[in-house]
Design an enzyme around this catalytic site. Structure first.
Site, PDB file in Angstrom:
ATOM      1  N   SER A 185      31.367  47.242  43.587  1.00 20.17           N
ATOM      2  CA  SER A 185      31.892  47.106  44.985  1.00 20.17           C
ATOM      3  C   SER A 185      31.606  48.410  45.512  1.00 20.17           C
ATOM      4  O   SER A 185      31.475  49.463  45.017  1.00 20.17           O
ATOM      5  CB  SER A 185      33.521  47.126  44.774  1.00 20.17           C
ATOM      6  OG  SER A 185      34.084  47.527  45.947  1.00 20.17           O
ATOM      7  N   TYR A 198      41.853  49.277  40.414  1.00 19.44           N
ATOM      8  CA  TYR A 198      40.585  48.540  40.792  1.00 19.44           C
ATOM      9  C   TYR A 198      39.155  49.035  41.000  1.00 19.44           C
ATOM     10  O   TYR A 198      38.462  48.896  40.348  1.00 19.44           O
ATOM     11  CB  TYR A 198      41.172  47.543  42.088  1.00 19.44           C
ATOM     12  CG  TYR A 198      39.734  46.745  42.584  1.00 19.44           C
ATOM     13  CD1 TYR A 198      39.655  45.624  41.985  1.00 19.44           C
ATOM     14  CD2 TYR A 198      39.093  47.102  43.645  1.00 19.44           C
ATOM     15  CE1 TYR A 198      38.512  44.802  42.570  1.00 19.44           C
ATOM     16  CE2 TYR A 198      38.179  46.555  44.172  1.00 19.44           C
ATOM     17  CZ  TYR A 198      37.676  45.266  43.532  1.00 19.44           C
ATOM     18  OH  TYR A 198      36.795  44.725  44.190  1.00 19.44           O
TER      19      TYR A 198
HETATM   20  P1  NAD Z   1      37.793  35.771  44.781  1.00 21.36           P
HETATM   21  O1  NAD Z   1      39.447  35.914  44.438  1.00 21.36           O
HETATM   22  O2  NAD Z   1      37.157  34.578  45.140  1.00 21.36           O
HETATM   23  O3  NAD Z   1      37.074  35.856  43.145  1.00 21.36           O
HETATM   24  C1  NAD Z   1      37.606  36.555  42.031  1.00 21.36           C
HETATM   25  C2  NAD Z   1      37.881  35.622  41.160  1.00 21.36           C
HETATM   26  O4  NAD Z   1      38.189  36.207  39.842  1.00 21.36           O
HETATM   27  C3  NAD Z   1      39.042  34.328  41.190  1.00 21.36           C
HETATM   28  O5  NAD Z   1      38.537  33.394  41.756  1.00 21.36           O
HETATM   29  C4  NAD Z   1      39.295  34.261  39.594  1.00 21.36           C
HETATM   30  O6  NAD Z   1      38.814  33.228  39.337  1.00 21.36           O
HETATM   31  C5  NAD Z   1      38.825  35.240  38.936  1.00 21.36           C
HETATM   32  N1  NAD Z   1      39.767  36.025  37.877  1.00 21.36           N
HETATM   33  C6  NAD Z   1      40.568  37.157  38.240  1.00 21.36           C
HETATM   34  N2  NAD Z   1      41.315  37.582  37.106  1.00 21.36           N
HETATM   35  C7  NAD Z   1      40.836  36.373  36.363  1.00 21.36           C
HETATM   36  C8  NAD Z   1      41.208  36.477  34.834  1.00 21.36           C
HETATM   37  N3  NAD Z   1      42.219  37.110  34.275  1.00 21.36           N
HETATM   38  N4  NAD Z   1      40.925  35.491  34.165  1.00 21.36           N
HETATM   39  C9  NAD Z   1      39.748  34.539  34.623  1.00 21.36           C
HETATM   40  N5  NAD Z   1      39.468  34.558  35.860  1.00 21.36           N
HETATM   41  C10 NAD Z   1      40.116  35.690  36.884  1.00 21.36           C
HETATM   42  O7  NAD Z   1      37.352  37.065  45.543  1.00 21.36           O
HETATM   43  P2  NAD Z   1      35.819  37.798  45.618  1.00 21.36           P
HETATM   44  O8  NAD Z   1      36.076  38.666  46.585  1.00 21.36           O
HETATM   45  O9  NAD Z   1      35.024  36.844  45.686  1.00 21.36           O
HETATM   46  O10 NAD Z   1      35.740  38.521  44.108  1.00 21.36           O
HETATM   47  C11 NAD Z   1      34.688  38.442  43.550  1.00 21.36           C
HETATM   48  C12 NAD Z   1      34.095  39.731  43.016  1.00 21.36           C
HETATM   49  O11 NAD Z   1      33.503  40.618  44.236  1.00 21.36           O
HETATM   50  C13 NAD Z   1      35.132  40.708  42.263  1.00 21.36           C
HETATM   51  O12 NAD Z   1      34.268  41.186  41.147  1.00 21.36           O
HETATM   52  C14 NAD Z   1      35.483  41.511  43.328  1.00 21.36           C
HETATM   53  O13 NAD Z   1      35.898  42.822  42.729  1.00 21.36           O
HETATM   54  C15 NAD Z   1      34.037  41.805  43.930  1.00 21.36           C
HETATM   55  N6  NAD Z   1      34.064  42.363  45.338  1.00 21.36           N
HETATM   56  C16 NAD Z   1      34.904  41.788  46.437  1.00 21.36           C
HETATM   57  C17 NAD Z   1      34.794  42.237  47.657  1.00 21.36           C
HETATM   58  C18 NAD Z   1      35.559  41.895  48.758  1.00 21.36           C
HETATM   59  O14 NAD Z   1      35.763  42.315  49.672  1.00 21.36           O
HETATM   60  N7  NAD Z   1      35.929  40.519  48.777  1.00 21.36           N
HETATM   61  C19 NAD Z   1      34.379  43.508  47.790  1.00 21.36           C
HETATM   62  C20 NAD Z   1      33.761  44.192  46.810  1.00 21.36           C
HETATM   63  C21 NAD Z   1      33.688  43.749  45.419  1.00 21.36           C
END
Ligand code: NAD
Ligand code: MG
Length: 293
Positions: A185, A198
């Site tokens: 991220s 986080y």
């Molecule tokens: P999202 O909520 O759609 O996806 C995250 C997923 O993590 C969830 O759908 C869930 O299935 C899974 N998860 C969380 N805790 C869990 C657990 N204990 N056991 C099993 N599964 C678990 O959100 P997203 O934003 O698509 O996140 C995906 C990745 O992108 C993450 O690693 C997040 O850190 C990263 N990210 C997101 C952003 C953003 O702005 N959305 C920015 C930078 C990085």
């Protein structure tokens, strides 16, 4: 000239205030996120591969799952049991692309579940070529003194332990040509004060991917990371941000808008494909212009 202006290729979203219980559902997002379901066109770049994506039910992981399937890969997605409605939609999209899909509900805070999703994928698909460590928990708190120890523990287990354990379980099954990708991220470089726990897990993804890349390069296994900027996913309104940060989400980027999950898929396809054969230990920023060092 058939180029599209990145400023307007996706709308500048201005989501209304909204809160969902953690982990949040894509189905409940307002406005809807773009997972690439109507647009992603495959070109056979992952033909015959077998992929496992943690957190593949929604957001970035879901967009990657759709893209991988349309590029010709069989795709397993892991997710939390309460996310079943989102997972069903993505399983259907993988099958609609003519590929095998595998649904792996369960909590990755548990060691046994981390090992099970790898074993089940290998059994169902007859191997594993691509691992995307993407699952993460993001819960905001107003300062370090307000992060309960149990919360810190849950974030470390969901983000760091799970990526470490799933990767460790996967490596014995990987052959030369395999790829491991971690989702980092912008928070790895610019931690927000309300996301201290986080943010440090995202820095850990960079560090782990670089060290592991060096370890596995001699075996022909490539390890990389992707560092997204603000992307419109259920992570954000399910206690991922204070409610006032949901309005105008992502508009502080140089591009002036939040990213959509569909805009992340290309980076993950590239890093998984043979086109990235000389790319290892890299973190590819997809941030709408905020620099990643
Ligand atoms: P999202 O909520 O759609 O996806 C995250 C997923 O993590 C969830 O759908 C869930 O299935 C899974 N998860 C969380 N805790 C869990 C657990 N204990 N056991 C099993 N599964 C678990 O959100 P997203 O934003 O698509 O996140 C995906 C990745 O992108 C993450 O690693 C997040 O850190 C990263 N990210 C997101 C952003 C953003 O702005 N959305 C920015 C930078 C990085
Ligand atoms: Mg989800």
């Amino acid at each position: 000239m058939n180029a599209h202006d990145p400023r307007s290729l996706h709308p500048t979203i201005d989501p209304p205030q909204q809160t969902q219980p953690h982990p949040g559902l894509d189905a409940e997002l307002e406005p809807k996120a773009d997972l690439g379901l109507d647009t992603y066109e495959g070109h056979g770049r992952l033909r015959g591969r077998k992929a496992l994506i943690t957190g593949g039910d929604s957001g970035i992981g879901a967009a990657v799952a759709v893209a991988y399937a349309r590029e010709g890969a069989d795709v397993a997605i892991s997710y939390l049991p309460e996310e079943e409605p989102d997972a069903r939609k993505i399983i259907q999209a993988i099958e609609d692309a003519g590929q095998k899909a595998l649904a792996l509900p369960g909590d990755l805070q548990e060691l046994a579940q981390c090992e099970k999703i790898v074993a089940d994928t290998v059994e169902a698909f007859g191997g594993l070529d691509i691992l995307v460590n993407n699952a993460s928990r993001q819960i905001w708190h107003d300062g370090i003194e307000n992060i309960p120890d149990e919360d810190f523990d849950a974030t470390m287990k969901s983000n760091v332990y799970s990526a470490f354990r799933v990767t460790k379980a996967a490596i014995p099954h990987l052959q030369p040509g395999a790829a491991i990708i971690f989702t980092s991220s912008i928070q790895a470089y610019q931690p927000s004060p309300h996301l201290l726990d986080y943010a440090l897990t995202k820095a850990a993804m960079n560090n782990l991917s670089k060290g592991l890349a060096e370890q596995l390069a001699p075996e022909g296994i490539r390890v990389n990371a992707v560092a997204p900027g603000p992307v419109w996913t259920p992570l954000q309104p399910s206690h991922g941000q204070p409610p006032e940060k949901i309005e105008g989400f992502g508009q502080q980027t140089p591009l002036g808008r939040a990213g959509q999950p569909a805009e992340l898929a290309g980076a993950f396809v590239f890093l998984a494909s043979d086109e990235a054969s000389y790319v290892m230990g890299e973190t590819l920023g997809v941030t709408g212009g905020t620099p990643t060092p």
